[in-house]
Design a protein around this motif. Structure first.
Motif, PDB file in Angstrom:
ATOM      1  N   THR A  91      20.088  22.302 -75.179  1.00  0.00           N
ATOM      2  CA  THR A  91      18.357  23.101 -75.647  1.00  0.00           C
ATOM      3  C   THR A  91      17.575  22.373 -76.529  1.00  0.00           C
ATOM      4  N   PHE A 144      14.876  22.006 -79.990  1.00  0.00           N
ATOM      5  CA  PHE A 144      14.123  23.145 -80.228  1.00  0.00           C
ATOM      6  C   PHE A 144      13.139  22.743 -80.411  1.00  0.00           C
ATOM      7  N   SER A 169       8.273  26.742 -84.575  1.00  0.00           N
ATOM      8  CA  SER A 169       8.682  28.015 -84.506  1.00  0.00           C
ATOM      9  C   SER A 169       7.048  28.444 -85.229  1.00  0.00           C
ATOM     10  N   THR A 229      13.841  26.127 -77.578  1.00  0.00           N
ATOM     11  CA  THR A 229      13.777  26.969 -78.200  1.00  0.00           C
ATOM     12  C   THR A 229      12.672  27.065 -79.129  1.00  0.00           C
ATOM     13  N   VAL A 277      11.126  29.464 -82.604  1.00  0.00           N
ATOM     14  CA  VAL A 277      11.816  30.532 -83.382  1.00  0.00           C
ATOM     15  C   VAL A 277      10.660  31.130 -83.868  1.00  0.00           C
TER      16      VAL A 277
END
Length: 213
Positions: A20, A22, A25, A155, A157
């Motif tokens: 994955t 990141f 956020s 991803t 967050v």
């Protein structure tokens, strides 16, 4: 962002099932317009990432619409629209007012006049062209790998603010690491956050842009 998406699609093609990437956020907070039967969240930070990813999915949907209309409808209903709603509530993501009309035109499939230099249109066209460019073939399986890369390999967050948290302070702190906002930007955002139930009306009557409302 495109490089990250393409890299994850290539890993999927090679049989990698676990990698994955990141991306960022995001900070959602309870919306003052929330309803028990139709929950809403205010995106305090991260709207640009969500808007761009939505446009990428819209471009993939439109790329396959003629050949596989059922799959295009699936992408639409899973990620982009609330099928049984109308108006603003039809959009899963509601961007700032300055971008809203053009975003809705691409997501809901109603053509609109595109102003020169419009960033929403530029982003949509960028992603629309990618599946047909030579370096990434337009085979249907490749296009669906792009969808899978976006929806399951990037991803995000989510740092969810609770009711009563100082979301203006959160927004100001997070944006200290990016493009510095002027005092006028911060003041404008703060004022709109203090108008949770009628910020839309104030915006329409004054024309103030605001990143967070």
């Amino acid at each position: 962002m495109w490089g990250d998406i393409a890299e994850q699609a290539e890993l999927l093609e090679a049989g990698d099932k676990t990698s994955t990437h990141f991306l960022a956020s995001i900070v959602p907070a309870p919306s003052p317009q929330n309803e028990a039967t139709f929950p809403r969240l205010l995106v305090v930070d991260g709207q640009q990432h969500l808007t761009t990813l939505s446009l990428a999915l819209a471009a993939i949907r439109d790329h396959i619409a003629d050949a596989q209309s059922d799959e295009a409808e699936r992408i639409d209903e899973e990620y982009l629209i609330n099928k049984c709603k109308s108006g603003n509530d039809r959009l899963r993501l509601l961007p700032t007012q300055a971008d809203r009309a053009q975003f809705a035109a691409h997501i809901c499939g109603t053509p609109a006049d595109q102003p020169t230099g419009d960033s929403v249109t530029a982003a949509y066209k960028f992603f629309r062209q990618k599946p047909v460019q030579a370096e990434y073939p337009a085979a249907q399986q490749d296009v669906f790998r792009l969808e899978q890369a976006i929806t399951s390999r990037l991803t995000l967050v989510a740092v969810t603010a609770e009711r009563g948290d100082n979301v203006h302070r959160i927004f100001e702190s997070l944006n200290n690491t990016g493009l510095k906002l002027s005092q006028a930007d911060l003041l404008r955002n703060f004022l709109f956050m203090r108008l949770p139930t009628h910020g839309e009306d104030v915006y329409k009557s004054t024309g103030f842009p605001c990143r967070t409302v």
